[in-house]
Write a protein that holds these residues in place. Sequence first.
Motif, mmCIF file in Angstrom:
data_model
loop_
_atom_site.group_PDB
_atom_site.id
_atom_site.type_symbol
_atom_site.label_atom_id
_atom_site.label_comp_id
_atom_site.label_asym_id
_atom_site.label_seq_id
_atom_site.Cartn_x
_atom_site.Cartn_y
_atom_site.Cartn_z
ATOM 1 N N VAL A 1 13.565 -0.275 5.639
ATOM 2 C CA VAL A 1 14.135 0.672 4.676
ATOM 3 C C VAL A 1 14.481 -0.052 3.376
ATOM 4 C CG1 VAL A 1 16.027 2.285 4.235
ATOM 5 C CG2 VAL A 1 15.020 2.148 6.530
ATOM 6 N N THR A 2 15.150 -1.179 3.491
ATOM 7 C CA THR A 2 15.480 -1.961 2.298
ATOM 8 C C THR A 2 14.219 -2.366 1.557
ATOM 9 O OG1 THR A 2 17.495 -2.850 3.305
ATOM 10 C CG2 THR A 2 16.557 -4.084 1.461
ATOM 11 N N ARG A 3 13.257 -2.853 2.284
ATOM 12 C CA ARG A 3 12.030 -3.364 1.666
ATOM 13 C C ARG A 3 11.302 -2.283 0.880
ATOM 14 N NH1 ARG A 3 7.577 -6.412 5.359
ATOM 15 N NH2 ARG A 3 7.808 -8.304 4.159
ATOM 16 N N ILE A 4 11.117 -1.104 1.488
ATOM 17 C CA ILE A 4 10.326 -0.086 0.808
ATOM 18 C C ILE A 4 11.073 0.502 -0.382
ATOM 19 C CG2 ILE A 4 11.015 1.924 2.200
ATOM 20 C CD1 ILE A 4 7.458 1.030 0.942
ATOM 21 N N PHE A 5 12.389 0.657 -0.264
ATOM 22 C CA PHE A 5 13.120 1.247 -1.391
ATOM 23 C C PHE A 5 13.402 0.251 -2.498
ATOM 24 C CE2 PHE A 5 13.746 4.719 1.587
ATOM 25 C CZ PHE A 5 13.447 5.784 0.752
ATOM 26 N N ASP A 6 13.212 -1.023 -2.228
ATOM 27 C CA ASP A 6 13.205 -2.022 -3.298
ATOM 28 C C ASP A 6 11.873 -2.013 -4.049
ATOM 29 O OD1 ASP A 6 15.757 -2.841 -2.789
ATOM 30 O OD2 ASP A 6 15.199 -4.677 -1.734
ATOM 31 N N MET A 7 10.844 -1.407 -3.458
ATOM 32 C CA MET A 7 9.502 -1.440 -4.029
ATOM 33 C C MET A 7 9.111 -0.145 -4.743
ATOM 34 S SD MET A 7 7.540 -3.311 -0.836
ATOM 35 C CE MET A 7 5.963 -3.531 -1.664
ATOM 36 N N VAL A 8 9.715 0.971 -4.374
ATOM 37 C CA VAL A 8 9.337 2.250 -4.970
ATOM 38 C C VAL A 8 10.264 2.610 -6.117
ATOM 39 C CG1 VAL A 8 8.326 3.102 -2.825
ATOM 40 C CG2 VAL A 8 10.731 3.593 -3.327
ATOM 41 N N ASP A 9 9.827 3.566 -6.910
ATOM 42 C CA ASP A 9 10.620 4.067 -8.029
ATOM 43 C C ASP A 9 11.498 5.199 -7.513
ATOM 44 O OD1 ASP A 9 11.685 5.114 -10.337
ATOM 45 O OD2 ASP A 9 9.774 5.267 -11.409
ATOM 46 N N VAL B 1 0.837 -1.201 0.000
ATOM 47 C CA VAL B 1 0.000 0.000 0.000
ATOM 48 C C VAL B 1 0.871 1.250 0.000
ATOM 49 C CG1 VAL B 1 -1.605 1.375 1.387
ATOM 50 C CG2 VAL B 1 -2.021 -1.064 1.063
ATOM 51 N N VAL B 2 1.865 1.290 0.883
ATOM 52 C CA VAL B 2 2.729 2.463 0.971
ATOM 53 C C VAL B 2 3.525 2.659 -0.310
ATOM 54 C CG1 VAL B 2 4.745 3.433 2.145
ATOM 55 C CG2 VAL B 2 2.856 2.475 3.480
ATOM 56 N N ALA B 3 4.045 1.574 -0.866
ATOM 57 C CA ALA B 3 4.820 1.694 -2.105
ATOM 58 C C ALA B 3 3.970 2.280 -3.224
ATOM 59 C CB ALA B 3 5.376 0.337 -2.503
ATOM 60 N N HIS B 4 2.759 1.774 -3.386
ATOM 61 C CA HIS B 4 1.870 2.302 -4.422
ATOM 62 C C HIS B 4 1.545 3.770 -4.158
ATOM 63 C CE1 HIS B 4 -1.516 2.778 -7.146
ATOM 64 N NE2 HIS B 4 -2.227 3.202 -6.121
ATOM 65 N N THR B 5 1.211 4.079 -2.912
ATOM 66 C CA THR B 5 0.842 5.438 -2.546
ATOM 67 C C THR B 5 1.989 6.410 -2.781
ATOM 68 O OG1 THR B 5 -0.709 4.600 -0.880
ATOM 69 C CG2 THR B 5 0.024 6.878 -0.650
ATOM 70 N N VAL B 6 3.180 6.039 -2.310
ATOM 71 C CA VAL B 6 4.334 6.914 -2.460
ATOM 72 C C VAL B 6 4.682 7.108 -3.934
ATOM 73 C CG1 VAL B 6 6.820 7.106 -2.053
ATOM 74 C CG2 VAL B 6 5.294 6.491 -0.176
ATOM 75 N N ASN B 7 4.629 6.046 -4.715
ATOM 76 C CA ASN B 7 4.933 6.184 -6.143
ATOM 77 C C ASN B 7 3.999 7.193 -6.808
ATOM 78 O OD1 ASN B 7 7.177 4.513 -6.498
ATOM 79 N ND2 ASN B 7 5.924 2.681 -6.742
ATOM 80 N N GLU B 8 2.717 7.118 -6.491
ATOM 81 C CA GLU B 8 1.760 8.045 -7.088
ATOM 82 C C GLU B 8 2.020 9.481 -6.627
ATOM 83 O OE1 GLU B 8 -0.697 7.375 -9.373
ATOM 84 O OE2 GLU B 8 0.299 5.434 -9.512
#
Length: 218
Positions: free
Chosen positions: A86-94, A51-58
């Motif tokens: 930190v690793t997990r979220i930055f592996d998921m976002v652009d 959810v956070v990865a999608h939200t942050v990307n948008e």
Amino acid sequence: DDNGYEPGSEAETIERNLGIARFLQKLGADILVYGPGRPRPDPALPEHFEVVAHTVNEIARASHDMGVATAIHPHWQALIQDRDDVTRIFDMVDTKYAKLAVNPSHMVKAGYDPVEVCDTYGEIIAYMHIKDFSQEMNTPENNIVNEQGWTEPLVWFTELGRGVIDHKAVIESLRRSNYEGWLTVEIDLSQTTPTKSLEINSRYLIDELGFDLKSENH
């Protein structure tokens, strides 16, 4: 955001943060610091990070078009708290659009090395704020969680030089990555007075970190 990790919260969170980004743009500010989710869910599930990865990307893509960078802020008792988070979220976002906001004290409180994080993610650090962390104040009675699910006041955060953080090493890491952004000094709760805290922080910046507070620093 207080609840930016729950499935179904995406549209509201995106809209709210883009409203903030538009406000920042009008002010001439260029950084939106995004704190994903307090209190930290127990357990923190993969779907929360999705959810956070999608939200942050948008948010980050849209704010980029406004000239405002969106920077994720790892924070004690938030979804992005631990080093693995930190690793997990930055592996998921652009990371072309989603950047990192670093506060070393939150990282030390969570048990990991802010210098290593700065070395690893130096190219995407968009914002820094610093304070120190007192192990002496990090006692069980000062870590009682309130009804909202987090600890207040944050008395283990203290003035620069009164804790355990190696700020010189942090600054050296930033310089290695050619960081040119803000370095903002903050404190959650003065143990003396705001004026005294400002004096302590200013003296540390000058005497220990070598900053000239009367001119531009690099």
